[in-house]
Design a protein around this motif. Structure first.
Motif, mmCIF file in Angstrom:
data_model
loop_
_atom_site.group_PDB
_atom_site.id
_atom_site.type_symbol
_atom_site.label_atom_id
_atom_site.label_comp_id
_atom_site.label_asym_id
_atom_site.label_seq_id
_atom_site.Cartn_x
_atom_site.Cartn_y
_atom_site.Cartn_z
ATOM 1 N N THR A 252 7.118 2.101 6.645
ATOM 2 C CA THR A 252 5.700 2.175 6.270
ATOM 3 C C THR A 252 4.788 1.487 7.277
ATOM 4 O O THR A 252 3.586 1.406 7.042
ATOM 5 C CB THR A 252 5.490 1.552 4.878
ATOM 6 N N PRO B 97 2.189 6.928 1.459
ATOM 7 C CA PRO B 97 3.468 7.197 0.775
ATOM 8 C C PRO B 97 3.699 8.680 0.478
ATOM 9 O O PRO B 97 4.829 9.155 0.526
ATOM 10 C CB PRO B 97 3.372 6.371 -0.509
ATOM 11 N N ASP C 52 2.065 5.127 6.824
ATOM 12 C CA ASP C 52 1.636 4.201 5.775
ATOM 13 C C ASP C 52 1.179 4.917 4.523
ATOM 14 O O ASP C 52 0.964 4.285 3.484
ATOM 15 C CB ASP C 52 0.508 3.296 6.299
#
Length: 494
Positions: A32, A11, A9
């Motif tokens: 994600t 980035p 999750d």
């Protein structure tokens, strides 16, 4: 290129991990969250491995592992997290994780973990396929057959499995005709029932009838007891008659009666016996030609050739070559107790350029021999001397052996040099949109490079180039003139 699913999750961490996988030669797919990762795994069962973060908002890593275990998703998982507690490690391993590391992880550690996980998955697939083969539950997913040339074979096999129609599989020796027969049995109503293989060319002519149909005590000299034949052993199951074209003509008459009446007559028996057997036959010669020459009964040919399937040779399904080699490396390395991680690009190019007259069986034996010969972590060109000799001549074999690292004299253990190791991290690829000075290329320069690449990729076929770039042919030709690419290209394409 093997696909790797990266789930995180964060980035920044997601992008970094995906880039490491990309530079190591894998094709990264990103997600994600846990739910998105599971959706990808359900849609694509050919993902090579998954790098999974444990702490995520919607469905955490432990939840993903639990769902995978419940649904039978066997993709190997490498867990990464910022939490280094022993309890977390034990829980992840119990849920089926193949490896575990704490962020941040070095690129070398991650790449080695990926390769080990994929090797383990390949070995597990080989074990599952062997278990399915022995249990009579072999299916199309257990066979390496992703090449377009195999699509029709698998489609016909699925149709043949829905009935008890006689099937004739034709193809060169070593192509895997028996595996196709096992797929037909393993996906039909006779799955799990007896699957009896008979090599008709390996039975002495005077014993063919006894082997196939059995005999009674005293039927001939040496018949001291009743003996059930192969058809009786295959009752309620499937019999696979390999090299059926080698059967003697007098035996062909009895085989025809079995197919027509569903009954056999053992030697010395007073009455026939009913059998319920699915007959699948195979041959590496054209039965039609044998029937025309009188070597094979024409009526039996038409009885066997009700549902023909042609098995293409390995040279017509080269797309499966890399997967077959990886499968054999994992299997034979485990059998030989060697740590062989894969094959070098040069050796892979050598095997890919070879025609393989012995097909998959020859490839299997070649890789087995190379596993025995090698002392390194990767199979090299010199591990395939027979292929080099046939492809490039004896002199090339001698040159390759001479170039192999080999001490000229005994080396004492105290002065032995360290073994040369391959760097697992590839050099960074140049950015196509940024110049060496760090400046962004102009849009026209990027567009020109894309057109040049598309022309080279599609071999100068302008219709395909225009379709791939999403523009019309007139627009393509205008841009060729605009960027000074038109001279020679248009005339060649025409």
């Amino acid at each position: 290129m093997t696909r790797v699913l990266v789930v995180d999750d964060d980035p920044v961490q997601l992008r970094l991990t995906a880039e490491i996988a990309n530079r190591a030669g894998f094709k990264p797919i990103t997600a994600t969250g846990g739910e998105q990762a599971l959706a990808i795994l359900r849609d694509d069962r050919k993902v090579g491995a998954m790098i999974l973060d444990l702490v995520m908002p919607d469905l955490d890593g432990m939840g993903v592992l639990e769902v995978m275990r419940r649904e039978g998703l066997t993709t190997p998982v490498i867990v990464q997290t910022a939490n280094a507690s022993l309890e977390t490690v034990i829980s992840a391993m119990r849920q089926g994780a193949a490896d575990y590391f704490v962020k941040p992880v070095s690129p070398e550690r991650l790449i080695i973990s990926l390769r080990n996980a994929m090797k383990l998955e390949t070995l597990e697939q080989a074990i599952r396929a062997e278990h399915a083969r022995k249990s009579g539950a072999f299916t199309r997913s257990d066979m390496i057959a992703s090449a377009p040339a195999m699509a029709r074979v698998l489609a016909l096999s699925a149709k043949a499995a829905k009935s008890t129609i006689p099937v004739l599989i034709e193809g060169e020796t070593g192509t895997g005709k028996e595996l196709v027969a096992r797929i037909i049995q393993g996906t039909g109503e006779r799955a799990g029932k007896p699957f009896i293989v008979v090599n008709c060319g390996a039975i002495p002519p005077n014993l063919v009838e006894s082997v196939l149909f059995g005999h009674r005590k005293g039927a001939f000299t040496g018949a001291h007891a009743d003996q059930a034949g192969k058809f009786a052993e295959a009752h309620n199951g499937t019999i696979f008659l390999d090299e059926v074209g080698e059967l003697p003509l007098d035996t062909q008459v009895k085989l025809l009666r079995v197919l027509q009446e569903g009954e056999i007559e053992p030697l010395g028996a007073t009455r026939p016996e009913k059998v319920n057997v699915r007959v699948i036959s195979a041959t590496n010669r054209r039965l039609l030609n044998l029937a025309k020459s009188g070597e094979f009964r024409e009526d039996l040919y038409y009885r066997l050739n009700v549902f023909p399937i042609y098995m293409p040779p390995l040279r017509e399904r080269r797309e499966d070559l890399a997967n077959l080699i990886a499968h054999f490396i994992a299997r034979f390395a485990a059998e030989a107790g060697k740590r062989v991680l894969g094959i070098s690009p040069a050796a892979m190019d050598l095997l890919a350029a070879y025609d393989w007259p012995g097909n998959v069986r020859q490839l299997e034996n070649t890789v087995y021999r190379a596993i025995v010969l090698t002392d390194g972590a990767f199979l090299e060109t010199q591990d395939f001397p027979q292929i080099v000799a046939q492809a490039e001549g004896r002199e090339e074999v001698l040159r390759a052996i001479a170039q192999a690292e080999m001490p000229a004299a005994p080396v004492h253990i105290d002065t032995a040099p360290a073994r040369t190791r391959l760097d697992p991290v590839l050099p960074p690829a140049p950015d196509r949109f940024v110049s060496e000075t760090g400046e962004l290329h102009a849009l026209a320069q990027i567009e020109r490079a894309a057109i040049v690449f598309a022309i080279d990729h599609h071999g100068g076929r302008m219709s395909r180039v225009a379709r791939a770039l999403g523009i019309g042919r007139s627009t393509l030709y205008r841009k060729l003139h605009e960027y000074g690419l038109a001279e020679g290209l248009i005339s060649d394409a025409a």
